[in-house]
Design an enzyme around this catalytic site. Structure first.
Site, PDB file in Angstrom:
ATOM      1  N   ASP A  85       0.840  -1.210   0.000  1.00  0.00           N
ATOM      2  CA  ASP A  85       0.000   0.000   0.000  1.00  0.00           C
ATOM      3  C   ASP A  85       0.872   1.255   0.000  1.00  0.00           C
ATOM      4  O   ASP A  85       0.547   2.269  -0.640  1.00  0.00           O
ATOM      5  CB  ASP A  85      -0.924   0.004   1.228  1.00  0.00           C
ATOM      6  N   HIS A 119      -5.283  -3.708   5.642  1.00  0.00           N
ATOM      7  CA  HIS A 119      -4.889  -3.980   4.251  1.00  0.00           C
ATOM      8  C   HIS A 119      -6.043  -4.595   3.471  1.00  0.00           C
ATOM      9  O   HIS A 119      -5.995  -5.758   3.067  1.00  0.00           O
ATOM     10  CB  HIS A 119      -3.644  -4.890   4.209  1.00  0.00           C
TER      11      HIS A 119
HETATM   12  N1  LIG Z   1      -0.086  -8.477   1.899  1.00  0.00           N
HETATM   13  C1  LIG Z   1      -0.229  -8.111   0.643  1.00  0.00           C
HETATM   14  O1  LIG Z   1      -0.099  -6.920   0.327  1.00  0.00           O
HETATM   15  C2  LIG Z   1      -0.487  -9.112  -0.428  1.00  0.00           C
HETATM   16  C3  LIG Z   1      -0.895 -10.378  -0.117  1.00  0.00           C
HETATM   17  N2  LIG Z   1      -1.133 -11.304  -1.087  1.00  0.00           N
HETATM   18  C4  LIG Z   1      -1.559 -12.642  -0.656  1.00  0.00           C
HETATM   19  O2  LIG Z   1      -0.446 -13.542  -0.681  1.00  0.00           O
HETATM   20  C5  LIG Z   1      -0.910 -14.892  -0.805  1.00  0.00           C
HETATM   21  C6  LIG Z   1      -0.113 -15.650  -1.844  1.00  0.00           C
HETATM   22  O3  LIG Z   1      -0.313 -15.109  -3.126  1.00  0.00           O
HETATM   23  P1  LIG Z   1       0.397 -15.750  -4.429  1.00  0.00           P
HETATM   24  O4  LIG Z   1       1.829 -15.980  -4.165  1.00  0.00           O
HETATM   25  O5  LIG Z   1      -0.009 -14.929  -5.581  1.00  0.00           O
HETATM   26  O6  LIG Z   1      -0.348 -17.174  -4.487  1.00  0.00           O
HETATM   27  P2  LIG Z   1       0.164 -18.508  -5.220  1.00  0.00           P
HETATM   28  O7  LIG Z   1      -0.989 -19.424  -5.286  1.00  0.00           O
HETATM   29  O8  LIG Z   1       0.876 -18.172  -6.476  1.00  0.00           O
HETATM   30  O9  LIG Z   1       1.256 -19.072  -4.213  1.00  0.00           O
HETATM   31  C7  LIG Z   1       0.923 -19.544  -2.943  1.00  0.00           C
HETATM   32  C8  LIG Z   1       1.854 -20.678  -2.598  1.00  0.00           C
HETATM   33  O10 LIG Z   1       1.522 -21.133  -1.283  1.00  0.00           O
HETATM   34  C9  LIG Z   1       1.689 -22.537  -1.281  1.00  0.00           C
HETATM   35  N3  LIG Z   1       0.987 -23.126  -0.154  1.00  0.00           N
HETATM   36  C10 LIG Z   1      -0.328 -23.399  -0.011  1.00  0.00           C
HETATM   37  N4  LIG Z   1      -0.565 -23.960   1.184  1.00  0.00           N
HETATM   38  C11 LIG Z   1       0.626 -24.040   1.825  1.00  0.00           C
HETATM   39  C12 LIG Z   1       1.025 -24.520   3.091  1.00  0.00           C
HETATM   40  N5  LIG Z   1       0.160 -25.065   3.964  1.00  0.00           N
HETATM   41  N6  LIG Z   1       2.324 -24.438   3.421  1.00  0.00           N
HETATM   42  C13 LIG Z   1       3.236 -23.918   2.561  1.00  0.00           C
HETATM   43  N7  LIG Z   1       2.903 -23.447   1.352  1.00  0.00           N
HETATM   44  C14 LIG Z   1       1.613 -23.511   0.987  1.00  0.00           C
HETATM   45  C15 LIG Z   1       1.169 -22.976  -2.639  1.00  0.00           C
HETATM   46  O11 LIG Z   1       1.632 -24.279  -2.985  1.00  0.00           O
HETATM   47  C16 LIG Z   1       1.716 -21.879  -3.549  1.00  0.00           C
HETATM   48  O12 LIG Z   1       2.971 -22.234  -4.089  1.00  0.00           O
HETATM   49  C17 LIG Z   1      -2.410 -14.755  -1.118  1.00  0.00           C
HETATM   50  O13 LIG Z   1      -3.148 -15.004   0.040  1.00  0.00           O
HETATM   51  C18 LIG Z   1      -2.558 -13.318  -1.556  1.00  0.00           C
HETATM   52  O14 LIG Z   1      -3.857 -12.823  -1.364  1.00  0.00           O
HETATM   53  C19 LIG Z   1      -0.941 -11.006  -2.408  1.00  0.00           C
HETATM   54  C20 LIG Z   1      -0.519  -9.744  -2.775  1.00  0.00           C
HETATM   55  C21 LIG Z   1      -0.305  -8.685  -1.824  1.00  0.00           C
HETATM   56  O1  LIG Z   2      -5.576  -7.624  -3.881  1.00  0.00           O
HETATM   57  C1  LIG Z   2      -5.171  -8.748  -3.527  1.00  0.00           C
HETATM   58  O2  LIG Z   2      -5.894  -9.731  -3.378  1.00  0.00           O
HETATM   59  C2  LIG Z   2      -3.715  -8.892  -3.234  1.00  0.00           C
HETATM   60  C3  LIG Z   2      -3.302  -7.789  -2.364  1.00  0.00           C
HETATM   61  O3  LIG Z   2      -3.462  -7.836  -1.170  1.00  0.00           O
HETATM   62  C4  LIG Z   2      -2.841  -6.554  -2.999  1.00  0.00           C
HETATM   63  O4  LIG Z   2      -2.495  -6.550  -4.191  1.00  0.00           O
HETATM   64  O5  LIG Z   2      -2.801  -5.526  -2.305  1.00  0.00           O
END
Ligand SMILES: NC(=O)C1=CN([C@@H]2O[C@H](COP(=O)(O)OP(=O)(O)OC[C@H]3O[C@@H](n4cnc5c(N)ncnc54)[C@H](O)[C@@H]3O)[C@@H](O)[C@H]2O)C=CC1
Ligand SMILES: O=C([O-])CC(=O)C(=O)O
Length: 328
Positions: free
Chosen positions: A149, A177
């Site tokens: 953010d 967030h």
């Molecule tokens: N805080 C923030 O600003 C943001 C948060 N996110 C969040 O981050 C998370 C991940 O997003 P992506 O990487 O795009 O998803 P993705 O699906 O590409 O990767 C997630 C990974 O987690 C693994 N995984 C699932 N369960 C697991 C477990 N029990 N133990 C270990 N690994 C496990 C999967 O195998 C996968 O490789 C989502 O919840 C998303 O909403 C995404 C963008 C920004």
């Molecule tokens: O929007 C989403 O789901 C992933 C996220 O948290 C972001 O991009 O800020």
């Protein structure tokens, strides 16, 4: 020995985040844990000629990955698809985060825990409650990474005013967030005065920046590369403060307010909130000081008033997931 674990290391965020952290000289061991593909990603990264050792840990390897860790970064879980809110991810991600927090409690109870997985407003309370149940909770060491953010705010402001350097423009983002809980404090940017129309545009874009990416990716997930950048910036700041002893580092981040009871007492009494994103000063132990709220314009105060009810519900939901299921 500074061991950093990435949980979900083979995912859309996990891979570029691991790549960026492989470049840190403060990390001696990078342990990549994922239920799929972790050994392959680890072997690939391990050929990069920086100082850290890289190990990969599959489905059964969580304990081994976490043993003795200094910092655990958590981008594990499912991302959004168009039409979903972050809260829609709770059903799947809450259980994943609970199990990883259990792993932290058992294998590295003193570690810094940096939570990326959504919904952050609820997943951070889940981690804190699990650690409390195990008697190892230190609020100075658990963080929700809301840095994206801040990164977006700096960038979007520079697109409206090209004289602002996006790298140097620091914006405080308070609240939480997701959507309306994201409250950018644009009035505090030195020398900046936005029109009401610009404020509306900027605020909406910062609050819904995540949706912009989800829509553009059209079913293929949410922000990964910009999140990896933001996650690496935050993790590096934690390592610089806690390992290298660097002072003066500040980031807006979502924390349990008991990390600095004195500074946050009045705010907690007024709002009833136990968690909030605010500018936090880092020290050797993690949270050194949670800054008081900056001066808010009337516009920002209205945003904050709109954020509080949703934030409260999100926090209660995360907390209850553990306290009402206490037989984990
Ligand atoms: N805080 C923030 O600003 C943001 C948060 N996110 C969040 O981050 C998370 C991940 O997003 P992506 O990487 O795009 O998803 P993705 O699906 O590409 O990767 C997630 C990974 O987690 C693994 N995984 C699932 N369960 C697991 C477990 N029990 N133990 C270990 N690994 C496990 C999967 O195998 C996968 O490789 C989502 O919840 C998303 O909403 C995404 C963008 C920004
Ligand atoms: O929007 C989403 O789901 C992933 C996220 O948290 C972001 O991009 O800020």
């Amino acid at each position: 020995m500074v061991k950093v674990v990435i949980c979900g290391a083979a995912g859309g965020i996990g891979q570029p985040l691991s790549l960026l952290l492989k470049q840190s000289d403060l990390i001696s061991h990078l342990a990549l844990f994922d239920v799929v593909n972790a050994p392959g990603v680890a072997t690939d990264l391990s050929h990069i000629n920086t100082g850290s050792r890289v190990t990969g840990h599959g489905k059964e390897g969580m304990n081994e990955a976490m043993k003795g860790a200094h910092t655990v970064v958590i981008p594990a879980g499912v991302p959004r698809k168009p039409g979903m809110t972050r809260d829609d991810l709770f059903k799947i991600n809450a259980g994943i985060i609970r199990d990883l927090a259990e792993g932290v409690a058992k294998n590295c109870p003193g570690a810094f825990v940096l939570v990326i997985s959504n919904p952050v407003n609820s997943t951070v309370p889940i981690v804190c409650e699990v650690l409390k149940q195990h008697g190892v909770f230190n609020p100075k060491k658990v963080f929700g990474i809301s840095t994206l953010d801040v990164v977006r705010s700096s960038r979007f402001v520079s697109e409206i005013d090209s004289s602002m350097d996006p790298r140097a423009t620091r914006v405080t983002v308070i609240g939480g967030h997701s959507g309306v809980t994201i409250v950018p404090v644009l009035s505090q940017i030195p020398g900046q005065k936005f029109t009401k129309e610009q404020l509306d545009t900027l605020t909406h874009r910062i609050q819904y920046g995540g949706d912009e990416v989800v829509k553009a990716k059209d079913g293929a997930g949410s922000a990964t590369l910009s999140m990896a950048f933001a996650g690496a910036r935050f993790t590096n700041a934690i390592l610089e403060a806690t390992v290298a002893g660097k002072t003066g580092l500040v980031e807006s981040t979502y924390v349990n307010l008991s990390a600095d009871p004195e500074s946050t007492a009045a705010f907690r009494a007024k709002t009833g909130l136990d968690y909030f994103a605010q500018d936090v000063e880092f020290g050797r132990e993690g949270v050194a000081h949670i800054r008081p709220l900056p001066h808010l314009s009337d516009y920002e105060q209205a945003l904050l008033d709109a954020a509080l009810p949703e934030l409260k519900v999100n926090i209660a939901k995360g907390t209850a997931f553990i306290t009402d299921n206490s037989k984990i």
